[in-house]
Design an enzyme around this catalytic site. Structure first.
Site, short mmCIF file in Angstrom:
data_model
loop_
_atom_site.label_atom_id
_atom_site.label_comp_id
_atom_site.label_asym_id
_atom_site.label_seq_id
_atom_site.Cartn_x
_atom_site.Cartn_y
_atom_site.Cartn_z
CD GLU A 1 -6.15 40.96 16.57
OE1 GLU A 1 -4.96 40.69 16.84
OE2 GLU A 1 -6.51 41.42 15.47
CG ASP B 1 -9.51 32.45 12.20
OD1 ASP B 1 -9.39 31.72 11.21
OD2 ASP B 1 -8.56 33.06 12.72
CG ASN C 1 -1.22 41.03 17.11
OD1 ASN C 1 -1.33 39.83 16.90
ND2 ASN C 1 -2.24 41.87 16.94
CG HIS D 1 -3.54 37.39 15.80
ND1 HIS D 1 -3.49 38.57 15.11
CD2 HIS D 1 -3.52 36.42 14.86
CE1 HIS D 1 -3.45 38.33 13.82
NE2 HIS D 1 -3.46 37.03 13.64
C1 GLP Z 1 -4.47 35.63 10.40
C2 GLP Z 1 -5.30 34.42 10.89
C3 GLP Z 1 -4.51 33.58 11.84
C4 GLP Z 1 -3.15 33.36 11.23
C5 GLP Z 1 -2.38 34.64 11.29
C6 GLP Z 1 -0.99 34.57 10.65
O1 GLP Z 1 -4.97 36.85 10.81
N1 GLP Z 1 -6.56 34.72 11.47
O2 GLP Z 1 -5.21 32.37 12.09
O3 GLP Z 1 -2.46 32.38 11.94
O4 GLP Z 1 -3.11 35.72 10.80
O5 GLP Z 1 -1.07 34.59 9.26
P1 GLP Z 1 0.16 34.35 8.30
O6 GLP Z 1 0.48 32.91 8.39
O7 GLP Z 1 -0.34 34.76 6.96
O8 GLP Z 1 1.27 35.21 8.79
#
Ligand code: GLP
Length: 237
Positions: free
Chosen positions: A139, A67, A132, A134
Site C-alpha cells: 500500500e 499475496d 491507489n 498498490h
Molecule cells: C488486489 C490485489 C492486487 C491486485 C489489485 C487490483 O488488492 N492484492 O494484487 O493487483 O488489487 O485488483 P483488480 O485487478 O481487481 O482491480
C-alpha cells in the site's frame, strides 16, 4: 518502462497470455510471479484454453503468488489460493509442488522469500494495479526496499475487495511480497484495465516516483512492460 495500449480488455488479455506462454516456451522451467484480482482473469482464461491444445506446457514451471489474505484458510472462497485453483491451477499441468501461494493462516514471510530464492528467483512477474497504486498488497507508504511481510490493508483496498467476502468479514491484513522482492524479478509486466485505473495509470506515466505511489518503484527496473487497455489510458496516450 515500455508501454502498450490496447483497444479492449480482450486484446490486452490475449497479448498478456501470449507473453506468458512465450516465456514458458523459451524456458520451460521458468519461475513466474502471479497476480490475482479481476484484471488478470482474461489472461488466465486464455492461457488455460491455449494449454488445452498444447502438450504439457506447465509441466516444469514454478509459480509464486504475490499475496494472500491473513486469517482465512486456503479453502475459503475468498482466498487467493481458491482464486488460483479456480482460474489456473486446476486447468493446467502445473505440479502442485511447484505452485506457491503465501499461507494466510500460519504466515511465514521469511520462509516464502527463502522458497523464492531456492527456486532461483522470480523470472517473470505479472502484476495488477490497485487504484491507489498498490502492487501486490504494498500500500502507499511502503518502502521500496520492503520484503515479504504482513501488512495492514487500507480501507479503500478492503472496500474494493469486499465482494469476495459476502458475509462482510473482509480481512484486515495480508501477506505480500515486498517491493524489493518484486523488483528482483528479471522481467515484469503490469496489467491495467478499467476506468477506475485511469488516475493510477496517469500517475505512473508521470514518473512521479516515491513510496506514496508504490507502482512507481517499477521505474527503477530495467525490464518493465505496462499493458494498458484504452479505458485505463489517459487521453494523451
Ligand atoms: C488486489 C490485489 C492486487 C491486485 C489489485 C487490483 O488488492 N492484492 O494484487 O493487483 O488489487 O485488483 P483488480 O485487478 O481487481 O482491480
Amino acid at each position: 518502462m515500455r508501454w502498450e495500449t490496447f483497444d479492449s480488455y480482450e486484446s490486452l488479455s490475449a497479448h498478456a497470455a501470449e507473453l506468458l506462454l512465450d516465456a514458458i516456451r523459451e524456458n520451460p522451467r521458468i519461475v513466474l510471479g502471479l497476480p490475482t484480482g479481476r484484471t488478470p482473469l482474461g489472461m488466465y482464461a486464455r492461457v488455460v484454453s491455449e494449454c488445452a491444445r498444447e502438450y504439457r506446457c506447465f509441466r516444469d514451471v514454478v509459480t509464486f503468488n504475490l499475496d494472500e489474505y491473513i486469517g482465512i484458510a486456503r479453502e475459503h472462497p475468498g482466498s487467493y489460493a481458491t482464486y488460483m485453483r479456480e482460474h489456473l491451477f486446476a486447468h493446467v499441468d502445473l505440479d502442485p509442488r511447484n505452485t506457491h501461494v503465501p499461507d494466510g493462516v500460519t504466515p511465514d514471510p521469511a520462509g516464502y522469500e527463502q522458497q523464492i530464492r531456492d527456486a532461483g528467483g522470480l523470472g517473470f512477474t505479472f502484476l495488477g494495479l490497485g487504484r491507489n497504486g498498490h502492487i501486490g498488497f504494498n500500500e502507499p507508504g511502503t518502502p521500496f526496499d520492503s520484503r515479504t511481510r504482513i501488512v495492514e490493508l487500507t480501507e479503500s483496498t478492503r472496500r474494493a475487495n469486499a465482494p469476495h467476502f459476502p458475509d462482510g468479514d473482509v480481512p484486515t491484513h495480508a501477506i505480500t511480497m515486498g517491493i524489493a522482492t518484486i523488483l528482483e524479478s528479471k522481467r515484469i509486466v503490469l496489467l491495467a484495465s478499467s476506468e477506475g485505473k485511469r488516475e493510477a495509470i496517469e500517475r505512473l506515466r508521470s514518473h512521479d516516483a516515491g513510496p506514496a505511489f508504490p507502482a512507481s518503484a517499477l521505474w527503477l527496473h530495467s525490464d518493465v512492460l505496462v499493458l494498458c487497455a484504452a479505458n485505463a489510458a489517459s487521453s494523451s496516450s
